[in-house]
Design a protein around this motif. Sequence first.
Motif, short mmCIF file in Angstrom:
data_model
loop_
_atom_site.label_atom_id
_atom_site.label_comp_id
_atom_site.label_asym_id
_atom_site.label_seq_id
_atom_site.Cartn_x
_atom_site.Cartn_y
_atom_site.Cartn_z
N ALA A 238 15.04 -0.14 4.07
CA ALA A 238 14.66 -0.86 2.86
C ALA A 238 13.23 -0.49 2.45
O ALA A 238 12.95 -0.25 1.26
N ASN A 239 12.33 -0.43 3.42
CA ASN A 239 10.95 -0.04 3.12
C ASN A 239 10.86 1.41 2.69
O ASN A 239 10.12 1.75 1.75
N ARG A 240 11.60 2.27 3.36
CA ARG A 240 11.57 3.69 3.02
C ARG A 240 12.03 3.91 1.58
O ARG A 240 11.43 4.67 0.81
N HIS B 244 6.15 -1.96 9.72
CA HIS B 244 7.20 -1.85 8.71
C HIS B 244 8.30 -0.93 9.21
O HIS B 244 8.89 -0.16 8.45
N GLY B 245 8.60 -1.02 10.51
CA GLY B 245 9.60 -0.17 11.10
C GLY B 245 9.05 1.22 11.37
O GLY B 245 7.83 1.41 11.50
N SER B 246 9.92 2.20 11.44
CA SER B 246 9.52 3.56 11.80
C SER B 246 9.30 4.43 10.56
O SER B 246 9.56 5.63 10.58
N VAL B 247 8.83 3.83 9.49
CA VAL B 247 8.51 4.57 8.27
C VAL B 247 7.29 5.45 8.53
O VAL B 247 6.26 4.99 9.03
N ASP B 248 7.39 6.74 8.20
CA ASP B 248 6.30 7.68 8.51
C ASP B 248 4.96 7.26 7.92
O ASP B 248 3.92 7.40 8.55
N GLU B 249 5.00 6.75 6.69
CA GLU B 249 3.75 6.51 5.96
C GLU B 249 2.92 5.36 6.50
O GLU B 249 1.76 5.19 6.11
N GLU C 42 -10.02 -2.77 -2.67
CA GLU C 42 -10.38 -2.32 -4.01
C GLU C 42 -10.92 -0.89 -3.98
O GLU C 42 -10.61 -0.08 -4.86
N ARG C 43 -11.71 -0.56 -2.97
CA ARG C 43 -12.23 0.81 -2.88
C ARG C 43 -11.10 1.82 -2.80
O ARG C 43 -11.11 2.84 -3.50
N GLU C 44 -10.10 1.55 -1.97
CA GLU C 44 -9.02 2.51 -1.79
C GLU C 44 -8.10 2.57 -3.01
O GLU C 44 -7.57 3.63 -3.34
N LEU C 45 -7.92 1.45 -3.70
CA LEU C 45 -7.10 1.46 -4.91
C LEU C 45 -7.81 2.17 -6.06
O LEU C 45 -7.15 2.75 -6.95
N SER C 46 -9.13 2.16 -6.05
CA SER C 46 -9.89 2.72 -7.18
C SER C 46 -9.71 4.23 -7.32
O SER C 46 -10.00 4.79 -8.38
N TYR C 47 -9.21 4.91 -6.27
CA TYR C 47 -8.98 6.35 -6.38
C TYR C 47 -7.82 6.68 -7.32
O TYR C 47 -7.67 7.81 -7.76
N GLY C 48 -6.97 5.68 -7.61
CA GLY C 48 -5.92 5.86 -8.59
C GLY C 48 -4.71 6.63 -8.14
O GLY C 48 -3.89 7.06 -8.96
N ASP C 49 -4.53 6.80 -6.82
CA ASP C 49 -3.40 7.58 -6.34
C ASP C 49 -2.43 6.77 -5.48
O ASP C 49 -1.53 7.33 -4.85
N VAL C 50 -2.57 5.44 -5.47
CA VAL C 50 -1.72 4.59 -4.63
C VAL C 50 -0.55 4.07 -5.44
O VAL C 50 -0.72 3.34 -6.41
N ALA C 51 0.66 4.46 -5.03
CA ALA C 51 1.86 4.00 -5.72
C ALA C 51 2.15 2.54 -5.42
O ALA C 51 2.55 1.78 -6.30
N ALA C 52 1.97 2.14 -4.15
CA ALA C 52 2.32 0.78 -3.75
C ALA C 52 1.49 0.33 -2.57
O ALA C 52 1.15 1.14 -1.69
N VAL C 53 1.16 -0.94 -2.56
CA VAL C 53 0.64 -1.61 -1.38
C VAL C 53 1.85 -2.23 -0.68
O VAL C 53 2.54 -3.09 -1.24
N LEU C 54 2.15 -1.75 0.52
CA LEU C 54 3.24 -2.29 1.33
C LEU C 54 2.62 -3.17 2.40
O LEU C 54 1.85 -2.69 3.24
N MET C 55 2.94 -4.47 2.36
CA MET C 55 2.27 -5.39 3.28
C MET C 55 3.18 -6.54 3.67
O MET C 55 4.09 -6.93 2.93
N GLU C 56 2.94 -7.07 4.85
CA GLU C 56 3.45 -8.39 5.21
C GLU C 56 2.47 -9.42 4.65
O GLU C 56 1.24 -9.23 4.77
N PRO C 57 2.95 -10.52 4.09
CA PRO C 57 2.03 -11.56 3.63
C PRO C 57 1.17 -12.14 4.75
O PRO C 57 0.09 -12.68 4.50
N ALA C 58 1.65 -12.05 5.97
CA ALA C 58 0.87 -12.35 7.17
C ALA C 58 1.26 -11.30 8.20
O ALA C 58 2.45 -11.01 8.36
N LEU C 59 0.28 -10.72 8.89
CA LEU C 59 0.64 -9.78 9.95
C LEU C 59 1.41 -10.50 11.05
O LEU C 59 1.14 -11.66 11.35
N THR C 60 2.36 -9.80 11.65
CA THR C 60 3.15 -10.44 12.71
C THR C 60 3.23 -9.60 13.98
O THR C 60 3.14 -10.13 15.08
N ASN C 61 3.44 -8.31 13.88
CA ASN C 61 3.78 -7.53 15.06
C ASN C 61 2.58 -7.16 15.92
O ASN C 61 2.73 -6.62 17.01
#
Length: 451
Positions: free
Chosen positions: A139-141, A164-169, A209-228
């Motif tokens: 699903a994440n991939r 987020h599982g074994s997703v390479d990214e 914000e610094r990392e988003l400002s480069y303009g090359d991020v398609a998506a922020v993939l996150m857990e609303p709270a870290l768990t693992n």
Amino acid sequence: MIDRTRLAGLLARERGAFRERNPRSAAAYQQARAHLFGGVPMTWMNKTAAGFPLYMDRARGARVTDLDGHEYVDLCLGDTGAMAGHSPRATVDAVAERFAVLGGATVMMPTEDATWVGAELGRRFGVPYWSFSLTATDANRWAIRLARAVTGRPRILVNSYCYHGSVDEVLLVVGPDGEQVSREGNVGAPVDPTVTSRVVEFNDLASLERELSYGDVAAVLMEPALTNIGIVLPEPGYLDEVRELTRRYGTLLVNDETHTFSAGPGGCTRAWGLRPDIVTIGKAIGGGIPSGGYGLSAEVAARVDGMTGLDLVDMGGVGGTLAGNALSVAAMRATLEHVLTDEAFDRMIALAVRFTKGVQEVIDRNALPWSVTRLGARAEYRFTSPAPRDGGESNAAGDPELDDYLHVYLANRGVLLTPFHNMALMCPDTTESDVDRHYEIFAAAVSELVA
């Protein structure tokens, strides 16, 4: 605070008792080593506090019985995969009807159950259009691929020590000097993940914000709270600011609710009023049958539909022959409709509150610099106080020897925690006496440790 020599002696004693208690599991493990890579069906099953895994004979509700006949209160629950309890009756009946009576577990045709599940997930998580997978990893991939397609951007941003599982990214972290590096032990990555992704610490808005400002991020993939990496909760206002920043910089927001589903019937997304563009989920919604899915907002779905050049029906890189099969969607429908209901979550969360209160009482009574954190029906204790505020702090607070001592001590007395960390999850069949049993054993383990 901890006498390490005493800890080592207690751990050796408990491991010895474990070996004596479980000869059939030990023998089964030795036999498996001749045929299974690593001696187990999946290599992570070698994560055991005692040197070899317990082998399951049977499981039902909140109980597991091993090959040697010992019954356990199961607070692990398949690391969320059995949040509905083991073999919940409604799910068993639905799967049996689909497989044995109606037949056709896997045909290249949809069933009406899938429509029901999509509508119910939409009600719970607030995004209306759903597609199914067999795992949250897939699903994440697939969510990542869609995000790259509609934004035209190459990179994904994740949080340090996320899962987020074994997703390479996603297999990268913020290093000790603040640099972005591949996660230690990453197996055969096709490309250095620092090329495909960006990473920031959870709760760090300035870095985000610094990392988003480069303009090359398609998506922020996150857990609303870290768990693992241990439960790490968002600071007040953090998630609202994440949503504002992603919109400001034209980046999609993907909430992975696979573990944070413990927060309630619609996970953190519903409990905290979040507004993601995409939601991913897996494990728990199938009641033990492999299942997962991703949901798209109306805006994202329209953007995807408007891209006529995308191959979404053949070899375009999104999908799988077994995804959305009749058996898994029948299991999802039964689990969501009859097992993991709003009322069930109320009971599960109340039990987690009771669990957390008991653990905190033991910590306070022994003046230990530990903490316990709760996320809905899930709770976890850590060997640091205050509780970590990001993945780096949480990783640094790890104490594998202390983890192993508590895990094997509890197992020797009939309680199972998640093997990777000190997580306890409640299911609809968990009882107050189960929670109190953990309290009694945990208190005894700590008393021996600090005596």
